[in-house]
Every structure is written in structure tokens, then in C-alpha cells.
Design an enzyme around this catalytic site. Structure first.
Site, PDB file in Angstrom:
ATOM      1  N   LYS A   1     114.229  91.109  62.983  1.00 34.99           N
ATOM      2  CA  LYS A   1     115.385  91.437  62.136  1.00 34.99           C
ATOM      3  C   LYS A   1     115.841  90.209  61.349  1.00 34.99           C
ATOM      4  CE  LYS A   1     117.482  95.303  64.673  1.00 34.99           C
ATOM      5  NZ  LYS A   1     118.754  95.868  65.163  1.00 34.99           N
TER       6      LYS A   1
ATOM      7  N   GLY B   1     113.665 106.683  57.668  1.00 38.24           N
ATOM      8  CA  GLY B   1     113.916 106.777  59.106  1.00 38.24           C
ATOM      9  C   GLY B   1     115.027 107.768  59.393  1.00 38.24           C
TER      10      GLY B   1
ATOM     11  N   GLY C   1     115.389 109.824  62.676  1.00 36.62           N
ATOM     12  CA  GLY C   1     115.530 109.060  63.914  1.00 36.62           C
ATOM     13  C   GLY C   1     116.926 109.144  64.502  1.00 36.62           C
ATOM     14  N   TYR C   2     117.157 108.353  65.550  1.00 35.81           N
ATOM     15  CA  TYR C   2     118.398 108.443  66.338  1.00 35.81           C
ATOM     16  C   TYR C   2     119.658 108.274  65.487  1.00 35.81           C
ATOM     17  CZ  TYR C   2     121.954 107.713  69.843  1.00 35.81           C
ATOM     18  OH  TYR C   2     123.101 107.831  70.589  1.00 35.81           O
TER      19      TYR C   2
END
Length: 310
Positions: free
Chosen positions: A135, A13, A16-17
Site C-alpha cells: 500500500k 473491486g 468485494g467486501y
């Protein structure tokens, strides 16, 4: 004196941000850094520019996918630490990472995609509740499998909330009137993205963070909504008109509004109405605090952050 080698890190990831900050900091900290990317990412104009930047840092690109077990296993066997920063749509797919880590048998630490609020202490409403529950499920699975872990809790991304002071659709802080969630009194915590990456990379090889939750609570950045508004008013020398969005109003919008807005407001309800960001003590048996572990790190304060907007 023997200097221990820095661990090899795989980031899933990474484009990503928050992932891109971790990739840069990992590489610049001297960790051999690997990023798992899809081949299709190379033809994405925005992402391909980012990948060129990664290459300039000396990052190794590994082609694969979180849903392709073979590519995942091959990547994981090359490293010591796995960091996942996948977005909400892929939280559940982290089961594949857990399976691959178990099969590989060489991973010293797994940091799953957390990088938000502590889901074991949050009391969120839907649609945020389902995301938080995913999560939690991943946490319990990691623990049940005996995988060494660190859960990173950074609370609000500073660049996500502070530039518009939580005013939807705005690009800069308000100068006339401000909408405040709830009564504005519960404390919340804000951490600059670069600081999140710095603390995370200090934690990956630190025995004090092994099988613990790393909470980021910079003392100067634990502020209520009202305190942030006051700080901004002082900066611009002006008192803003304040509109308070009641819990009832927030719940109505969460039920009736469009989807991305509903998730964001449900999280705002958890943080600004319930106070879930900062309303609990860190238990030493399960958690540690980043600014206490790494006092030499100079973090960006909310006060400093707003200077660029004045």
C-alpha cells in the site's frame, strides 16, 4: 446558482467486501456509477445476484480486468473518479490502474485500495508488514506521478470485528469469557461499513480532501478493547471472565499459525499492542477527519451497534 454535476465514478473491486457498499452509496448519491467486472463474475451465483442488485441501482457494468490494460484504459476514459477496492492479492496490480490513469489524462481523483489502517503510521509485523508495504509503494507511486488522490482510512470494519468481539471462529459476542489482545488499553477505531461508504462518497468531490488522507475517527467509536468489553458487559448485565493474550503469545501464533490467522493476528498486534490505529495526531497539511468535515452524517456508534445482539 450553478449546481455542479456529480462526478462519474468507476469502482474496481465493486463486488468485494467494502466495494459493494461503495457501489450502492455512489449510485444512491446520484453519481453516474460504473463497475469494472470480469465476465466470469456473471456466472458466479453469489456475485451474479449482487450484480442484479447493482443493475437495479442503475449502475453501468464495464467488462474488463485490472490486469488487462486495454479494458482498464477504456473504462477509465469514461469517468472522473476511480476508486479501487481490490483485495490484498491485487494490491500490487494497482500499478496498472496508475499507468492507465496517466495515459487517459482525464481523472480528477484516484482513491486506491486503502480502507483500513494508515500504513504510513503502522508498525506491523509479518505477514501484515508486506501487505502494508505494498500500500505504501502504491501511495508513493501515485504521488510521484502527480495523480490527484484521496487515501481513505476507516480503521476497523465494524462488521468484521464487533459481532464476535474479536473472538476467532465465534459468530456472536461472548457471554462467558473473552480473550483480550495485549493488555486491552490501546485505543482503536471502529466504523460501520455503510458509514465508510457515506463518508467516502462525500469526499470524492470535496476540494478539502484532495491530495489528503481522509481519516474516519468517530469520537464515540474510539475505544480500547477493555472499554468495548465493559460496554458489552453493561448491555448483558454480566461480568465476563477475561483472558489476556500477551504480546509474546500473539507473536508465537503469528509465527506458527495457519496463514489467514497469521495475517489477522499480525494486524491485531499492530492495532491492540502497538496502538497504531489511534496513537498519532492527524497533521492538517496531509490529513483531514471525516466527522469534522461532515458533522451532519449520523454514524452508528459501537454502543448502538451492540443493541441488536442483546
Amino acid at each position: 446558482m450553478v449546481v455542479s454535476e456529480k462526478s462519474k465514478i468507476l469502482i474496481i473491486g465493486g463486488t468485494g467486501y467494502i466495494g459493494k457498499y461503495l457501489v450502492e452509496t455512489s449510485a444512491k448519491s446520484g453519481h453516474p456509477t460504473f463497475v469494472l467486472i470480469r465476465e466470469s463474475t456473471l456466472v458466479n451465483p453469489e456475485k451474479s445476484k449482487l450484480i442484479d442488485t447493482f443493475k437495479s441501482y442503475g449502475v453501468t457494468l464495464l467488462f474488463g480486468d485490472i490486469s488487462n490494460q486495454e479494458s482498464l484504459l477504456k473504462a477509465i476514459k469514461q469517468v472522473d473518479v476511480v476508486i479501487s477496492t481490490v483485495g490484498g492479492q491485487q494490491f500490487a496490480d494497482q500499478v496498472n490502474i496508475i499507468k492507465a490513469i496517466k495515459e487517459a489524462g482525464n481523472i480528477k481523483r484516484f482513491l486506491p485500495s486503502e480502507f483500513g489502517f494508515d500504513v504510513d503510521h503502522a508498525h506491523a509485523i509479518e505477514p501484515a508488514a508486506s501487505l502494508f508495504a505494498l500500500k505504501v509503494k502504491i501511495r508513493r507511486m501515485i504521488e510521484a506521478e502527480g495523480i490527484p488522490y484521496t487515501y481513505v482510512i476507516c480503521n476497523w470494519f465494524a462488521d468484521f470485528f464487533l459481532p464476535n468481539l474479536g473472538q476467532l471462529e465465534a459468530k456472536t459476542p461472548p457471554r462467558d469469557k473473552v480473550v483480550i489482545f495485549g493488555d486491552g488499553n490501546p485505543k482503536a477505531i471502529y466504523v460501520k461499513e455503510e458509514d465508510i461508504a457515506t463518508y467516502t462518497m462525500k469526499a470524492v468531490d470535496d476540494p478539502r480532501t484532495l491530495n489528503k488522507t481522509l481519516h474516519m475517527r468517530p469520537p464515540a467509536n474510539i475505544l480500547s478493547f477493555n472499554e468495548i468489553v465493559s460496554l458489552w458487559e453493561e448491555k448483558i448485565g454480566k461480568t465476563l471472565e477475561k483472558l489476556y493474550l500477551s504480546e509474546e503469545d500473539i507473536l508465537h501464533i503469528v509465527q506458527e499459525g495457519p496463514m489467514p490467522l497469521r495475517v489477522n493476528l499480525a494486524i491485531c498486534h499492530s492495532v491492540f499492542v502497538n496502538g497504531d490505529s489511534a496513537n498519532f495526531e492527524i497533521q492538517p497539511s496531509t490529513g483531514v477527519e471525516a466527522t469534522e468535515l461532515y458533522p451532519k452524517v449520523k454514524y452508528t456508534t459501537v454502543d448502538e451497534y451492540y443493541n441488536k445482539f442483546v
